[in-house]
Design a protein around this motif. Sequence first.
Motif, PDB file in Angstrom:
ATOM      1  N   ILE A   1       0.858  -1.182   0.000  1.00 19.40           N
ATOM      2  CA  ILE A   1       0.000   0.000   0.000  1.00 19.40           C
ATOM      3  C   ILE A   1       0.895   1.234   0.000  1.00 19.40           C
ATOM      4  O   ILE A   1       2.045   1.171   0.444  1.00 19.40           O
ATOM      5  N   ALA A   2       0.368   2.342  -0.489  1.00 22.37           N
ATOM      6  CA  ALA A   2       1.112   3.608  -0.509  1.00 22.37           C
ATOM      7  C   ALA A   2       0.085   4.726  -0.617  1.00 22.37           C
ATOM      8  O   ALA A   2      -0.328   5.116  -1.705  1.00 22.37           O
ATOM      9  N   HIS A   3      -0.382   5.191   0.529  1.00 19.70           N
ATOM     10  CA  HIS A   3      -1.437   6.212   0.500  1.00 19.70           C
ATOM     11  C   HIS A   3      -1.506   6.984   1.809  1.00 19.70           C
ATOM     12  O   HIS A   3      -1.062   6.503   2.848  1.00 19.70           O
ATOM     13  N   HIS A   4      -2.101   8.174   1.711  1.00 20.52           N
ATOM     14  CA  HIS A   4      -2.424   8.905   2.940  1.00 20.52           C
ATOM     15  C   HIS A   4      -3.924   8.961   3.175  1.00 20.52           C
ATOM     16  O   HIS A   4      -4.374   9.271   4.260  1.00 20.52           O
ATOM     17  N   ASP A   5      -4.707   8.666   2.141  1.00 28.16           N
ATOM     18  CA  ASP A   5      -6.164   8.661   2.288  1.00 28.16           C
ATOM     19  C   ASP A   5      -6.716   7.282   1.921  1.00 28.16           C
ATOM     20  O   ASP A   5      -7.342   7.115   0.861  1.00 28.16           O
ATOM     21  N   GLY A   6      -6.490   6.316   2.800  1.00 32.59           N
ATOM     22  CA  GLY A   6      -6.938   4.953   2.488  1.00 32.59           C
ATOM     23  C   GLY A   6      -7.924   4.412   3.489  1.00 32.59           C
ATOM     24  O   GLY A   6      -8.244   3.220   3.480  1.00 32.59           O
ATOM     25  N   ASN A   7      -8.420   5.288   4.341  1.00 35.24           N
ATOM     26  CA  ASN A   7      -9.278   4.911   5.463  1.00 35.24           C
ATOM     27  C   ASN A   7     -10.727   4.813   4.952  1.00 35.24           C
ATOM     28  O   ASN A   7     -11.432   5.823   4.883  1.00 35.24           O
ATOM     29  N   TYR A   8     -11.135   3.598   4.608  1.00 35.33           N
ATOM     30  CA  TYR A   8     -12.460   3.435   3.979  1.00 35.33           C
ATOM     31  C   TYR A   8     -13.568   3.740   4.979  1.00 35.33           C
ATOM     32  O   TYR A   8     -13.593   3.210   6.081  1.00 35.33           O
ATOM     33  N   TYR A   9     -14.477   4.590   4.537  1.00 34.21           N
ATOM     34  CA  TYR A   9     -15.627   4.968   5.361  1.00 34.21           C
ATOM     35  C   TYR A   9     -16.919   4.770   4.572  1.00 34.21           C
ATOM     36  O   TYR A   9     -16.994   5.124   3.377  1.00 34.21           O
ATOM     37  N   ALA A  10     -17.907   4.216   5.208  1.00 34.75           N
ATOM     38  CA  ALA A  10     -19.283   4.241   4.682  1.00 34.75           C
ATOM     39  C   ALA A  10     -20.198   4.155   5.894  1.00 34.75           C
ATOM     40  O   ALA A  10     -19.765   3.698   6.965  1.00 34.75           O
ATOM     41  N   ASP A  11     -21.447   4.586   5.739  1.00 38.65           N
ATOM     42  CA  ASP A  11     -22.340   4.516   6.900  1.00 38.65           C
ATOM     43  C   ASP A  11     -22.691   3.049   7.188  1.00 38.65           C
ATOM     44  O   ASP A  11     -22.451   2.162   6.356  1.00 38.65           O
ATOM     45  N   THR A  12     -23.245   2.823   8.366  1.00 32.53           N
ATOM     46  CA  THR A  12     -23.472   1.443   8.815  1.00 32.53           C
ATOM     47  C   THR A  12     -24.367   0.667   7.851  1.00 32.53           C
ATOM     48  O   THR A  12     -24.095  -0.500   7.549  1.00 32.53           O
ATOM     49  N   ALA A  13     -25.391   1.314   7.328  1.00 30.75           N
ATOM     50  CA  ALA A  13     -26.307   0.607   6.416  1.00 30.75           C
ATOM     51  C   ALA A  13     -25.559   0.167   5.158  1.00 30.75           C
ATOM     52  O   ALA A  13     -25.760  -0.954   4.654  1.00 30.75           O
ATOM     53  N   THR A  14     -24.669   1.041   4.664  1.00 34.31           N
ATOM     54  CA  THR A  14     -23.907   0.697   3.452  1.00 34.31           C
ATOM     55  C   THR A  14     -22.934  -0.442   3.738  1.00 34.31           C
ATOM     56  O   THR A  14     -22.801  -1.385   2.947  1.00 34.31           O
ATOM     57  N   LEU A  15     -22.260  -0.372   4.893  1.00 28.09           N
ATOM     58  CA  LEU A  15     -21.318  -1.444   5.255  1.00 28.09           C
ATOM     59  C   LEU A  15     -22.062  -2.768   5.414  1.00 28.09           C
ATOM     60  O   LEU A  15     -21.605  -3.816   4.931  1.00 28.09           O
ATOM     61  N   ASP A  16     -23.224  -2.718   6.060  1.00 30.72           N
ATOM     62  CA  ASP A  16     -24.016  -3.946   6.238  1.00 30.72           C
ATOM     63  C   ASP A  16     -24.428  -4.510   4.883  1.00 30.72           C
ATOM     64  O   ASP A  16     -24.384  -5.725   4.664  1.00 30.72           O
ATOM     65  N   ALA A  17     -24.827  -3.613   3.965  1.00 32.65           N
ATOM     66  CA  ALA A  17     -25.254  -4.078   2.635  1.00 32.65           C
ATOM     67  C   ALA A  17     -24.069  -4.691   1.878  1.00 32.65           C
ATOM     68  O   ALA A  17     -24.200  -5.746   1.245  1.00 32.65           O
ATOM     69  N   LEU A  18     -22.902  -4.042   1.957  1.00 32.38           N
ATOM     70  CA  LEU A  18     -21.716  -4.589   1.277  1.00 32.38           C
ATOM     71  C   LEU A  18     -21.421  -6.001   1.776  1.00 32.38           C
ATOM     72  O   LEU A  18     -21.106  -6.900   0.983  1.00 32.38           O
ATOM     73  N   GLU A  19     -21.543  -6.187   3.083  1.00 30.39           N
ATOM     74  CA  GLU A  19     -21.236  -7.508   3.641  1.00 30.39           C
ATOM     75  C   GLU A  19     -22.351  -8.512   3.314  1.00 30.39           C
ATOM     76  O   GLU A  19     -22.060  -9.645   2.930  1.00 30.39           O
ATOM     77  N   ALA A  20     -23.600  -8.063   3.402  1.00 31.91           N
ATOM     78  CA  ALA A  20     -24.715  -8.977   3.106  1.00 31.91           C
ATOM     79  C   ALA A  20     -24.672  -9.439   1.657  1.00 31.91           C
ATOM     80  O   ALA A  20     -25.022 -10.575   1.331  1.00 31.91           O
TER      81      ALA A  20
ATOM     82  N   ILE B   1     -11.854  -2.990   5.607  1.00 32.27           N
ATOM     83  CA  ILE B   1     -12.089  -3.099   4.164  1.00 32.27           C
ATOM     84  C   ILE B   1     -10.933  -2.487   3.366  1.00 32.27           C
ATOM     85  O   ILE B   1     -10.565  -1.332   3.557  1.00 32.27           O
ATOM     86  N   ALA B   2     -10.394  -3.292   2.435  1.00 30.48           N
ATOM     87  CA  ALA B   2      -9.306  -2.834   1.559  1.00 30.48           C
ATOM     88  C   ALA B   2      -9.763  -2.728   0.107  1.00 30.48           C
ATOM     89  O   ALA B   2      -9.102  -2.071  -0.701  1.00 30.48           O
ATOM     90  N   GLY B   3     -10.882  -3.385  -0.222  1.00 27.97           N
ATOM     91  CA  GLY B   3     -11.373  -3.337  -1.598  1.00 27.97           C
ATOM     92  C   GLY B   3     -12.805  -3.802  -1.668  1.00 27.97           C
ATOM     93  O   GLY B   3     -13.188  -4.731  -0.943  1.00 27.97           O
ATOM     94  N   ILE B   4     -13.606  -3.143  -2.513  1.00 25.92           N
ATOM     95  CA  ILE B   4     -15.028  -3.504  -2.626  1.00 25.92           C
ATOM     96  C   ILE B   4     -15.446  -3.619  -4.089  1.00 25.92           C
ATOM     97  O   ILE B   4     -14.838  -3.024  -4.983  1.00 25.92           O
ATOM     98  N   LEU B   5     -16.533  -4.363  -4.275  1.00 22.54           N
ATOM     99  CA  LEU B   5     -17.104  -4.584  -5.612  1.00 22.54           C
ATOM    100  C   LEU B   5     -18.417  -3.818  -5.759  1.00 22.54           C
ATOM    101  O   LEU B   5     -19.126  -3.579  -4.783  1.00 22.54           O
ATOM    102  N   SER B   6     -18.745  -3.511  -7.003  1.00 23.73           N
ATOM    103  CA  SER B   6     -20.065  -2.953  -7.319  1.00 23.73           C
ATOM    104  C   SER B   6     -21.116  -4.063  -7.196  1.00 23.73           C
ATOM    105  O   SER B   6     -20.778  -5.250  -7.086  1.00 23.73           O
ATOM    106  N   GLY B   7     -22.370  -3.672  -7.255  1.00 23.86           N
ATOM    107  CA  GLY B   7     -23.468  -4.637  -7.144  1.00 23.86           C
ATOM    108  C   GLY B   7     -23.398  -5.732  -8.199  1.00 23.86           C
ATOM    109  O   GLY B   7     -23.724  -6.884  -7.926  1.00 23.86           O
ATOM    110  N   ASN B   8     -22.949  -5.396  -9.417  1.00 24.86           N
ATOM    111  CA  ASN B   8     -22.861  -6.436 -10.461  1.00 24.86           C
ATOM    112  C   ASN B   8     -21.505  -7.145 -10.448  1.00 24.86           C
ATOM    113  O   ASN B   8     -21.234  -7.974 -11.313  1.00 24.86           O
ATOM    114  N   ARG B   9     -20.654  -6.823  -9.468  1.00 25.63           N
ATOM    115  CA  ARG B   9     -19.355  -7.459  -9.229  1.00 25.63           C
ATOM    116  C   ARG B   9     -18.345  -7.188 -10.341  1.00 25.63           C
ATOM    117  O   ARG B   9     -17.342  -7.870 -10.443  1.00 25.63           O
ATOM    118  N   ARG B  10     -18.602  -6.205 -11.189  1.00 23.54           N
ATOM    119  CA  ARG B  10     -17.702  -5.944 -12.318  1.00 23.54           C
ATOM    120  C   ARG B  10     -16.850  -4.704 -12.139  1.00 23.54           C
ATOM    121  O   ARG B  10     -16.006  -4.420 -12.985  1.00 23.54           O
TER     122      ARG B  10
END
Length: 221
Positions: free
Chosen positions: A139-158, A177-186
Amino acid sequence: MKAAVIVFPGSNCDRDLACAFRNAGLQVDMVWHKDTALPAGVDLVGIPGGFSFGDYLRCGAIAANAPIIGAVKAHADRGGYVLGVCNGFQVLTETGLLPGALLRNAGLKYICRTVGLRVEAPSVFTEGYEAGSEIALPIAHHDGNYYADTATLDALEAEDRVAFRYTDNPNGSARDIAGILSGNRRVLGMMPHPERASEAAHGNQDGARLFAHLATALTAA
Ligand SMILES: NC(=O)CC[C@H](N)C(=O)O
């Protein structure tokens, strides 16, 4: 199979990403951010790491409004593949193609080192690895702290859309979280750099399988 790598002023991983795509067997065109169309027949768009527009305003915020972004969104809306690495992930959240935001690292310092990751959700980007396996990427970043509200995080995991999780959270990211996918996983956004760990000379080739599997999957599609 054809890939396009978008180049912004301040991108510094564009050639590295193009090399990783080419080494995996993809044909690559570099596309300047002021263009308004992708080359014909592009299957995969790569948004590279770096410091687009000097990270002014917020990382990725100015790039997300560049002329080429309309074509990138249209590509994603058509079901095209998009890989955003580091600043590319920041651009993808700023465009709204992926949810959440990348905040300043919890320790307020730029972090440049190799970290452990667990591979989780299925996708063309992750299926080169055994589900649940652990890999190491830089990794090489200063802004890598992933944030989303609880509902979004729950949805990503569900919806099983967390592609990579830190095994030892370096930056304060929500739920590691280090990486996430879109709803269609593409569409995948990830802070670690697989292109920096994909050749023998890099001393770590854990990223190579991402590109190899991606190229195979796109060729078979
Ligand atoms: N390596 C990169 O892409 C850097 C990303 C971003 N500009 C940051 O420092 O947070």
